[in-house]
Design a protein around this motif. Structure first.
Motif, PDB file in Angstrom:
ATOM      1  N   ALA A 295      -1.610 -22.888  15.700  1.00  0.00           N
ATOM      2  CA  ALA A 295      -1.380 -21.502  15.286  1.00  0.00           C
ATOM      3  C   ALA A 295      -2.617 -20.878  14.640  1.00  0.00           C
ATOM      4  CB  ALA A 295      -0.169 -21.419  14.354  1.00  0.00           C
TER       5      ALA A 295
ATOM      6  N   ASN B  39      -4.694 -17.722  16.319  1.00  0.00           N
ATOM      7  CA  ASN B  39      -4.886 -16.515  15.513  1.00  0.00           C
ATOM      8  C   ASN B  39      -6.367 -16.167  15.377  1.00  0.00           C
ATOM      9  OD1 ASN B  39      -3.649 -14.421  14.056  1.00  0.00           O
ATOM     10  ND2 ASN B  39      -4.170 -15.426  12.121  1.00  0.00           N
TER      11      ASN B  39
ATOM     12  N   ASP C 194      -8.426 -15.930   8.342  1.00  0.00           N
ATOM     13  CA  ASP C 194      -8.167 -16.695   9.565  1.00  0.00           C
ATOM     14  C   ASP C 194      -8.992 -17.979   9.589  1.00  0.00           C
ATOM     15  OD1 ASP C 194      -6.454 -14.709  10.404  1.00  0.00           O
ATOM     16  OD2 ASP C 194      -7.938 -13.739  11.708  1.00  0.00           O
TER      17      ASP C 194
ATOM     18  N   SER D 261      -5.957 -26.037   7.632  1.00  0.00           N
ATOM     19  CA  SER D 261      -5.153 -26.765   8.621  1.00  0.00           C
ATOM     20  C   SER D 261      -5.858 -28.045   9.055  1.00  0.00           C
ATOM     21  CB  SER D 261      -4.884 -25.887   9.839  1.00  0.00           C
ATOM     22  OG  SER D 261      -4.129 -24.766   9.479  1.00  0.00           O
TER      23      SER D 261
END
Length: 153
Positions: free
Chosen positions: A31, A35, A49, A56
């Motif tokens: 994800a 993005n 972002d 992550s």
């Protein structure tokens, strides 16, 4: 079990664990990556972002360490790949492995993977095949060795 088959089983076990770790990485980072790519394509990306993707990636590395350590604890000194290939790691001096020992061994493997930018994925099987003792860096560093469960029967 012959030395070559044992070494090939170790490589296959590493490939199985590597596949699980790749699935974890993709699941956690898909994800944020999508993005960020959408933002770059539309010239409308923000620092958030990039930070989301970085967090992550860090999160997936932490999950890798937990995956390897917890499976080592659950499967009695073996990761999922090692369990499938009927392998286990033991202390070279014969004493029982603690969770901290398992954690240190798996932390070392993940740190090497991250800091080598994945290059250790290539070097580990090569070093394992050419090593007479069948040990890689993680075994030497953590004072462990991998044994075949077939040999213990």
């Amino acid at each position: 079990m012959s030395s070559t088959i044992f070494k090939l089983n170790r490589i296959l076990a590493s490939l199985i664990d590597g596949l699980v770790m790749l699935i974890i990485l993709v699941a956690i980072c898909i994800a944020p990556s999508i993005n960020l790519i959408k933002g770059v394509q539309s010239n409308n990306y923000v620092t958030g972002d990039i930070l989301w993707l970085v967090f992550s990636l860090i999160g997936s590395v932490l999950v890798w360490i937990l995956y390897l350590s917890l499976t080592g604890l659950i499967f009695k000194n073996a990761t999922l790949g090692m369990k499938i290939m009927k392998l286990a790691f033991v202390r070279t001096n014969g004493t029982e492995l603690s969770f901290l020992d398992i954690f240190t061994r798996e932390l070392t493997s993940v740190v090497c993977l991250v800091f080598s930018c994945g290059f250790s994925l290539i070097l580990d099987p090569i070093s394992l095949l050419v090593s007479e003792s069948g040990k890689n860096f993680y075994d030497i560093f953590s004072l462990t060795k991998v044994v075949s469960l077939y040999d213990l029967d």
